[in-house]
Structures are given as C-alpha cells and as structure tokens.
Design a protein around this motif. Structure first.
Motif, PDB file in Angstrom:
ATOM      1  N   LYS A  25       0.869  -1.413  -0.218  1.00 45.52           N
ATOM      2  CA  LYS A  25       0.598  -0.353   0.304  1.00 45.52           C
ATOM      3  C   LYS A  25       0.875   1.371   0.104  1.00 45.52           C
ATOM      4  O   LYS A  25       1.353   1.136   0.505  1.00 45.52           O
ATOM      5  CB  LYS A  25      -0.826  -0.028   1.036  1.00 45.52           C
ATOM      6  CG  LYS A  25      -1.890  -1.337   1.119  1.00 45.52           C
ATOM      7  CD  LYS A  25      -3.085  -1.092   0.780  1.00 45.52           C
ATOM      8  CE  LYS A  25      -3.813  -1.579   0.539  1.00 45.52           C
ATOM      9  NZ  LYS A  25      -5.129  -1.672  -0.243  1.00 45.52           N
ATOM     10  N   GLY A 191      -8.689   5.931   2.946  1.00 43.04           N
ATOM     11  CA  GLY A 191      -8.219   5.584   1.604  1.00 43.04           C
ATOM     12  C   GLY A 191      -8.285   6.149   0.623  1.00 43.04           C
ATOM     13  O   GLY A 191      -9.066   6.673   1.242  1.00 43.04           O
ATOM     14  N   GLN A 208      -2.371   4.541  -6.700  1.00 44.11           N
ATOM     15  CA  GLN A 208      -1.801   3.041  -5.975  1.00 44.11           C
ATOM     16  C   GLN A 208      -1.682   1.906  -7.172  1.00 44.11           C
ATOM     17  O   GLN A 208      -3.695   2.046  -7.736  1.00 44.11           O
ATOM     18  CB  GLN A 208      -3.100   2.888  -4.720  1.00 44.11           C
ATOM     19  CG  GLN A 208      -2.975   1.531  -4.330  1.00 44.11           C
ATOM     20  CD  GLN A 208      -1.543   1.163  -4.047  1.00 44.11           C
ATOM     21  OE1 GLN A 208      -1.353   1.524  -2.876  1.00 44.11           O
ATOM     22  NE2 GLN A 208      -1.084  -0.152  -4.598  1.00 44.11           N
ATOM     23  N   GLU A 220      -8.297  -2.394  -2.581  1.00 45.90           N
ATOM     24  CA  GLU A 220      -7.259  -2.477  -3.357  1.00 45.90           C
ATOM     25  C   GLU A 220      -6.465  -0.404  -3.213  1.00 45.90           C
ATOM     26  O   GLU A 220      -5.510  -0.105  -3.613  1.00 45.90           O
ATOM     27  CB  GLU A 220      -7.022  -1.995  -4.595  1.00 45.90           C
ATOM     28  CG  GLU A 220      -7.607  -3.567  -4.550  1.00 45.90           C
ATOM     29  CD  GLU A 220      -7.435  -4.808  -3.859  1.00 45.90           C
ATOM     30  OE1 GLU A 220      -6.350  -5.223  -3.758  1.00 45.90           O
ATOM     31  OE2 GLU A 220      -8.574  -5.347  -3.077  1.00 45.90           O
ATOM     32  N   GLY A 222      -4.307   2.955  -2.258  1.00 48.26           N
ATOM     33  CA  GLY A 222      -3.674   3.579  -1.195  1.00 48.26           C
ATOM     34  C   GLY A 222      -4.107   4.101  -0.187  1.00 48.26           C
ATOM     35  O   GLY A 222      -5.116   3.871   0.531  1.00 48.26           O
ATOM     36  N   GLU A 223      -3.281   5.040   1.018  1.00 54.01           N
ATOM     37  CA  GLU A 223      -3.404   5.293   2.065  1.00 54.01           C
ATOM     38  C   GLU A 223      -3.276   6.970   2.557  1.00 54.01           C
ATOM     39  O   GLU A 223      -2.331   7.348   1.941  1.00 54.01           O
ATOM     40  CB  GLU A 223      -3.012   4.842   3.426  1.00 54.01           C
ATOM     41  CG  GLU A 223      -3.786   3.228   3.745  1.00 54.01           C
ATOM     42  CD  GLU A 223      -2.338   2.118   4.677  1.00 54.01           C
ATOM     43  OE1 GLU A 223      -2.182   3.021   5.538  1.00 54.01           O
ATOM     44  OE2 GLU A 223      -3.070   0.793   4.795  1.00 54.01           O
TER      45      GLU A 223
END
Length: 873
Positions: A25, A191, A208, A220, A222-223
């Motif tokens: 991630k 997210g 991402q 799915e 990213g952060e």
C-alpha cells in the motif's frame, strides 16, 4: 449429459490457482493549513500554500497494459483545513493542443479527466468519488460493494477549476468536509486513489497499483495519512423548492375534468441534518417528484408488472444502504417506486359519469436516517407517509368523492456490521407497510405487509474468494378477499389445477413465505472466476407492497465459470469468455427450466468491442403461461446474441445489439435489434439516435380463459407481435453549470392474432399435440361488435365468445430540459414535456400506424419550472 454438467459445477472448486501478488500500500502524507491561508481555486496551482506538502506521483498504467509506465505521468498534492480538503493535480502532456476538452452535463465523463476516490470510512468497501474533466465538468459518485456499484445520483457540493498550459493541464479541487463521512479520531487514515484518463490512447493510470485480477476496487486503495484533529462537521443543509406547472391537452367534450388545461403551484422543503459526522438525517416535506425524463414505453403481454428504475432524488441518494437484492436482478425487498404510486382503486361508475383520479399518491413527508459508524455499523432507517387519495366523480354536474388509496405508512430498516478487518459482514433488514381504515371498495389491498431478512458475506485469501447468503421472510394480512386475490395473482398462481402443492384457501386472512440464497465463488487472483450457488422462493412469499417480486415457487441451482485476461493479448486490449448453467424447479419437484449458454467478449486495440454468445434451453415449462391454467411446455429453444460498439471516443460512433431465439417446430421466435448512432460535431453538442425493432411471433400466445361444458378452456393463438421505437437525445452544454437536454421516443407495439386454438395437452412432447385449432365454422368474428363467437362442437349453439385481442398502441414521449446550477447545489429547471398515447388500427403497418398515431394528434403538454435553493449552514 448430467454427469458433464456436474463435473463442470465442481471443477472450479478443485482448481488450485495461485493467489494474486500482495501489493504494498502506498502512503501519501498530507499537512494541515496552520495560518489561515487557503488556495484560490482557479486551476493554476501557483499559491505558495501548496508548498507545505510534497508531490505524490509515480502513476502506473492499469489499462490497457497493467503495471507498465503510462504515456505521461500525473502528480498531485493534498492539503486541508478545518472546513475543506484540497487537491491539486497536474496531468503532464507533451501535446497540450491535443488535449480533448469535451463538455457535458454533470456526471458526464468525456474527454480527458482526473478522479479522486476517498474511502473516509476506511472500511475497504465504500468510497466517495470526485471527477474533474479538463473542460471543468464535475462528476460525483458514491461507490459501494467494493466498486461493484457506482451511484451517480449522489450530488455533493464541491468546486473545481482546470487550466491547460505548456506542460499539460491542471485541476484544483475543493471539497467541504461536511460532504464526507468520517469518525472523530484525533488522527485518521483514509483510503485514497487518484485515477487519470488519457483520452487519446484510452489509457487509465492510477497512483496505487490495482491489478486487473484484483477482487475489488476500494479494498485495493492506497492510504492518506496526516489527517489530524479533524473537527466533526455538524452538517445542516436546507433546500426549499417551488414548482409551477401548466398542463395543456385536447379538450374532451362533456367531461368537466378534461377542459383543456390544468395549473398547479407546489412547494416544499428538503433538509439534511448531520446527527453525527457519519450519520445523517434526511427530511422532505411535501416533496415534488417530477421526473425530467419519462419512463421508456413498454408493453407486457405476459401479464407481469414492468420494472422501472427509480429516478426521484430523495430515494436514490444512499440507496445502496437499503438495497436487498435477491434471486433475479430486479427482485428486491425494497422497491421505492411503490411509495407515491398511482392510486390502486378506481370507482365503479356508469356511462354518464366522469372520473378524475390522481395520477400519483401524495407523499406527505418522508425521513431517512443513514450512514456508517466508526465501528463498522451501516445504518439505514426510512419512514414515509402517503396521503388518502380520492377520485372525484361527476354525475350530471353533481360531484362526489370516493377513496382510491388509503392513508399508508412505509418503513424500511437496514443494519450491517463489518468485522474481520472488513473482510466479512452480517446484516439484516425489516420492512413494513401499514394501511389505515381500508374501506370495502379497497378490500383487495393488504392492511399490513411485513418482510425481512438476514444476510452475510465472508471473504478470504486477499478477498479473492467469498461465501455469501441471505434469508427472507414475509407476512401479509388483510381481508379474505385480499389474501385470496394474492393467492391468485401471476406471482403465486395457487389456482393452478395441476399443482398438488398449492391451493387457494378463501378463508385465509394472512399469508407467510420464505426465501434464501447461498453462494460461493472466486472473484480475483488470476484469470479464472467462478460461482456456485442456489436460491429458493417459497410459493407464499409476498413482498410487492414495498418490494418487487415477479414470481415465486422456485428453487434454482446455478453455476458460472469465466475467464478474464489481465493483459493485452495479440490484437485485443482485453478478452473474456464465460459459461453459465442452471436448473430451476418448483416446490412440487417439477423441473421447469434447464439452460446453458456460452459467451465471449473483448476489446480490440482500436477500442472496438464485441460481446457474442449463444445457448440452449432443452427444458422449459411456464407455470404462468396460461395465466392461472396448468403448467405449459414451451418447445426446446436455441438463442444467440451479438453486441458491437465502435470506438466510443470518436465523434461519430455506432453500436448494434442483436438477439435471435428460435424454438423447435416454429413454436416461437424472438428477434430484437437495437442500433445506435452518436455524433458529436463540437465539444458542446452531442446527438444520438437509437432505433429499436423487435418481432415476437408465437403459436400459442395466451388470449383468455373461458368455460366449455363446465370445464375451463384456455384459448391461445398465433400472434404476429412487433414493436418499433427510437430514442433521440440532444445535449448542448453552454458551460458545466448550464445545459440544454432533449429526449424523445416514438413507440408503436402491434399484435395481430390468428389461428385461434384451445389447449388440450399442455405438456405434450409434440407442439401440435398441445392444442387443437378452431377451424372455420367453429369460430367466426362479428365485425360490428369485435367479438369472436365459438361453436366448438358444431351443434349450432354458441359455446363461448371473446373479444378481438388485436391491438396497436402508439406513444410519443419527449422532454426538453434547461438546467442551470446558478450556485453550487442550487438549481433552476425549465421543462417542456409532451405525451401522446393512442390505440390505432391494427390492420395498419407499423410505420403507417406510427405516423397516423403521432402526426396530426394533439399532444398533452406540461410546462414546468422548478427552483431549488440549497443552503448549507
């Protein structure tokens, strides 16, 4: 054959496929604005305040060539303050003059664009999506079910501006935190995904990486880190509105209710209150649910109700929380179009009386409490009250009223709980419909109707595999007449003479039923997908007071296996293939249907696409074909379909959709063709034309049930049934907030009946043993009355008669809409709607009937002005 299908059903469960690669991630660290400065939203990204954060970038292509460098890179910055979150996005492009900046109305995703997805709940299943095109058009959607559902009816207040420069193009986005839902933690992780469409190559790239064999979308992401001390936003939005409507139509001589025009002035208010930062209360008082686009014309000869999509804003917003679909696509415990429906009663009047019945039931008020908590609870509660509706009756100038719809309360409650790191959930739903003081003339209505269910889903192995299921129960109460009528509807058919497991009980005052489903499948990780499942609906299940259910008395077992490419293959950007098989039984154990089909679809490198397939139905019995008569056998059927689209990016593009099905011994044929032509002569104007032609010849089309020698006689006939229609759309965008839209659809359906017959052996193997033709001399038509007279035994005495079933229905519906969003969230609509509906001579050809049924006829006109003002406090 049975062993082959059993092997195909269990094969996927035994195939060992390597799990997809676990992808790290990515994290983006944002910072808060400390000194009170805010960026000017002009698309330039030149405010010094942007320097408090670093650029995020290193985008990777996701389509068509996953995990490869994109043609041009994209980068972004994110900052926030106590009220807003801001995005700056730079889309690099070496040829700025070639950037495609097509205009369109809101939620039109054409040309080059960038998109921000925010999972502020961080539940890995839901997200808020904001799209900005290079032309400045906004798109916004609420994403649910891990990307399976994108709801464009969600219309938050937010701002964006774009610019084109020497390096490509830029976008600045400003989103009020009040439009998002998040918890009250001092430090939060959301997210995050940023997506770009590079139009000229029809290329998608993402921040991402998401493999094409991923099991979902939101899971799915990213952060986004660095969100600290966010203040929960106590959202309060008030939206009053007023509607002025003038309706003109052809005056009907002698009818005091049809004097040529009607005028109506209406007003109301909608409100949204943030009870907490993640739970909101929506209220509406005297709502106006006028639609800017009418339902498409349709006709159903099988007697079943037609499913139409919901378009009313109050009901479509957050509809994912209340969704409880099961079995077939349209079956749902909650079908919001039951609320405010056309009154179900109609006065019994004589020939010298006139009736004015309301077109819809007034919704006095509605409230909706919905949202998702930090602890993973999804909550939805909706309450709505509809008014008593009366039909006005004129008898030689004297007026009276009769109740046609009682005071009714509708309730829906939905609850779901996420656990196991958001990989699993359990939930439930309850609904209630309560009608008050139902009079004798409406005793066919249920007084009370309840339904509910429990559902669950569990996912494992990086969400590639799942097990899900649901249960359903229902109970309806009412008079003996109401429950008997329910048992006799096409949905239930308890009166079938050959059904040993159901029978009509005219003494009952309630009916209770159940349903359920269990399904296992694989949705990600490699090229293979599959599903194995079964569902049932007991004969007594009844949810149509507040839900939608076509037919009960079914147990179905089904299997699907699909292959999906994850990279370009030769001349294809992507390609897929699938196999589907199912068996359907009634609760007496009769196998009513077996069907299997194969399909393939793909997209070429030039962005042309296709979907082709076919199938076989070796067993097909219809319990509703004779509409209350015995189970009827349809002959073995083969079918094929073909769908093709040219490159949807082109200014001139085409589509074609063909379905052909034919049954053994010429029992019936289905031919449907839909074409499509779209032309976009400029970035602001698009024109589309979609003609449709269909033909459904059938040798045993149901006509009526009568009596002969004290026994039921089921009359069917050959039918030549054709429909012809065309949808016409013109969209002109002056700027992203001011659009002009036109929609029109001429429609004709014609059915000519011949070779009347009666059913003798409804389940015979040979088609011609299932019925007996009525020969010349046995049946004659009286042209002065339009009746068919039948002397079946040729004894010179009339045995029975029935009306001429030939028909030709012509309709024309159109809407011209000017929409102006004069300030964010507040709109002015100017609408001109036209409608024509006529029954024409079935002897005319389709084109002749369409021409005479529309041209020269006086249409019904509706002129409407709707003004809303959205005040955010």
């Amino acid at each position: 054959m049975g062993k082959i299908f059993l092997w195909l059903a269990i094969l996927p469960a035994s195939i060992q496929v390597l799990d997809a690669q676990i992808i790290e991630k990515k994290k983006y660290n944002t910072n808060a604005i400390q000194d009170g400065r805010t960026p000017v939203i002009d698309g330039a990204i030149d405010d010094p305040i942007w320097d408090i954060v670093e650029w995020g970038g290193d985008f990777i292509e996701v389509r068509p060539d996953e995990n490869t460098p994109p043609t041009f890179q994209t980068k972004f910055k994110i900052i926030y303050d106590t009220k807003y979150i801001y995005f700056a996005i730079r889309a690099l492009d070496a040829e700025p003059d070639s950037i495609v900046r097509r205009m369109g109305r809101r939620d039109t995703f054409d040309g080059d664009w960038v998109e921000v997805n925010i999972d502020s709940y961080h539940d890995l299943r839901t997200a808020f999506s904001f799209t900005a095109t290079v032309a400045g058009v906004r798109g916004d959607e609420f994403v649910s079910n891990n990307g399976d559902d994108w709801d464009s009816s969600w219309n938050p207040i937010w701002m964006t501006k774009t610019q084109i420069d020497d390096e490509g193009w830029t976008a600045e986005i400003k989103i009020p935190l009040s439009q998002l839902r998040f918890n009250a933690d001092k430090e939060q992780v959301w997210g995050l995904q940023v997506l770009r469409r590079y139009f000229r190559n029809e290329e998608r790239s993402v921040w991402q990486r998401i493999p094409q064999d991923a099991p979902g979308w939101v899971s799915e992401f990213g952060e986004l880190h660095g969100l600290k001390n966010l203040t929960p936003q106590n959202q309060l939005e008030i939206q009053p509105f007023t509607v002025t409507q003038l309706k003109t139509y052809e005056k009907e001589e002698g009818n005091p209710f049809r004097d040529g025009n009607d005028f109506k002035l209406n007003g109301g208010v909608d409100a949204k209150i943030g009870v907490t930062n993640d739970l909101t209360l929506d209220l509406t008082v005297n709502p106006d649910f006028g639609q800017v686009e009418a339902d498409p014309s349709a006709i159903a000869l099988d007697g079943f109700q037609i499913f139409f999509q919901e378009r009313r804003p109050f009901f479509v917003e957050n509809k994912n929380i209340f969704d409880y679909r099961f079995s077939h696509a349209s079956d749902n415990l909650f079908y919001s179009r039951r609320i405010g429906r056309t009154p179900q009663g109609y006065p019994s009047v004589s020939g010298d009386q006139y009736v004015d019945r309301p077109g819809n039931t007034t919704i006095l008020g509605a409230a909706k409490f919905s949202g998702k908590t930090k602890n993973g609870w999804s909550i939805g509660v909706m309450e709505s009250l509809t008014a008593k509706e009366y039909a006005e009756i004129d008898t030689n100038g004297e007026r009276s009223e009769e109740l046609v719809e009682p005071l009714t309360n509708y309730f829906v409650g939905r609850l779901q709980k996420d656990f196991n790191n958001n990989n699993s959930y359990v939930g439930g739903i309850v609904t209630a419909t309560n009608r008050f003081d139902v009079p004798d003339q409406l005793n066919f209505l249920h007084t009370d109707a309840y339904s509910g269910g429990l559902d669950f889903k569990h996912q494992w192995s990086n969400r590639n595999y799942y097990l899900m299921g649901y249960s359903i129960f229902s109970k309806v109460k009412g008079s003996r007449e109401a429950i008997a009528a329910t048992q006799n509807t096409l949905t239930h058919l308890f009166q079938r003479t050959d059904a040993g497991h159901v029978e009509v009980d005219s003494t009952r005052t309630s009916l209770a039923g159940t349903g359920g489903k269990l399904e296992y499948g694989k949705v990600g990780g490699g090229n293979l997908r599959y599903t194995i499942g079964a569902f049932w609906k007991s004969p007594e299940l009844e949810i149509n007071d507040i839900g939608f259910l076509r037919q009960t008395d079914e147990f179905r077992q089904y299997n699907t296996v699909a292959y999906e490419s994850t990279r370009q293959m030769g001349k294809f950007r992507r390609v897929g293939a699938n196999f589907n098989y199912f068996n359907s039984f009634d609760f007496e154990g009769n196998r009513n249907r077996m069907q299997y089909q194969f399909g393939a679809d793909g997209t070429f490198l030039n962005n042309w696409s296709f979907d082709v397939g076919g199938g076989h139905i070796p067993i097909n019995y219809r319990t509703a074909h004779l509409q209350g008569g015995p189970r009827f056998k349809l002959s073995r059927e083969n079918f094929v379909w073909f769908i093709a689209n040219t490159d949807l990016r082109k200014k001139l593009r085409f589509s074609a959709d063909l379905l052909y099905s034919e049954a053994k011994q010429g029992h019936f044929t289905i031919f449907e063709f839909t074409g499509g032509v779209t032309y976009q002569p400029s970035n602001a104007l698009s024109i589309s034309f979609s003609p449709q032609y269909a033909r459904y010849p059938h040798k045993t089309q149901y006509v009526t049930e009568t009596q002969f020698s004290g026994m039921p006689r089921y009359i069917t006939s050959e039918i030549d049934n054709k429909t012809l229609s065309a949808a016409i759309r013109v969209n002109y965008t002056i700027n992203p907030n001011l659009t002009i839209q036109y929609y029109g659809q001429p429609f004709i359906a014609r059915g000519r009946y011949s070779h009347f017959n009666y059913i003798t052996n409804p389940t015979a193997e040979n088609l011609f043993d299932r019925y007996e033709l009525l020969e010349e001399g046995q049946i004659n038509k009286q042209f002065d009355t339009g009746m068919y007279m039948v002397d079946e035994n040729l004894d010179g005495t009339l045995d029975y008669s029935f009306d001429d079933p030939d028909f030709s229905l012509v309709e024309f519906r159109s809407n011209l809409v000017v929409r102006w969003e004069y300030i964010p969230g507040s709109e002015l609509f100017l609408v001109w709607s036209q409608g024509i509906s006529n029954f024409m001579d079935p002897a005319d050809s389709l084109t002749r009937g369409l021409e005479s049924g529309i041209f020269g006829q006086k249409p019904e006109n509706i002129f409407l002005m709707k003004l809303t003002y959205r005040l955010a406090l």
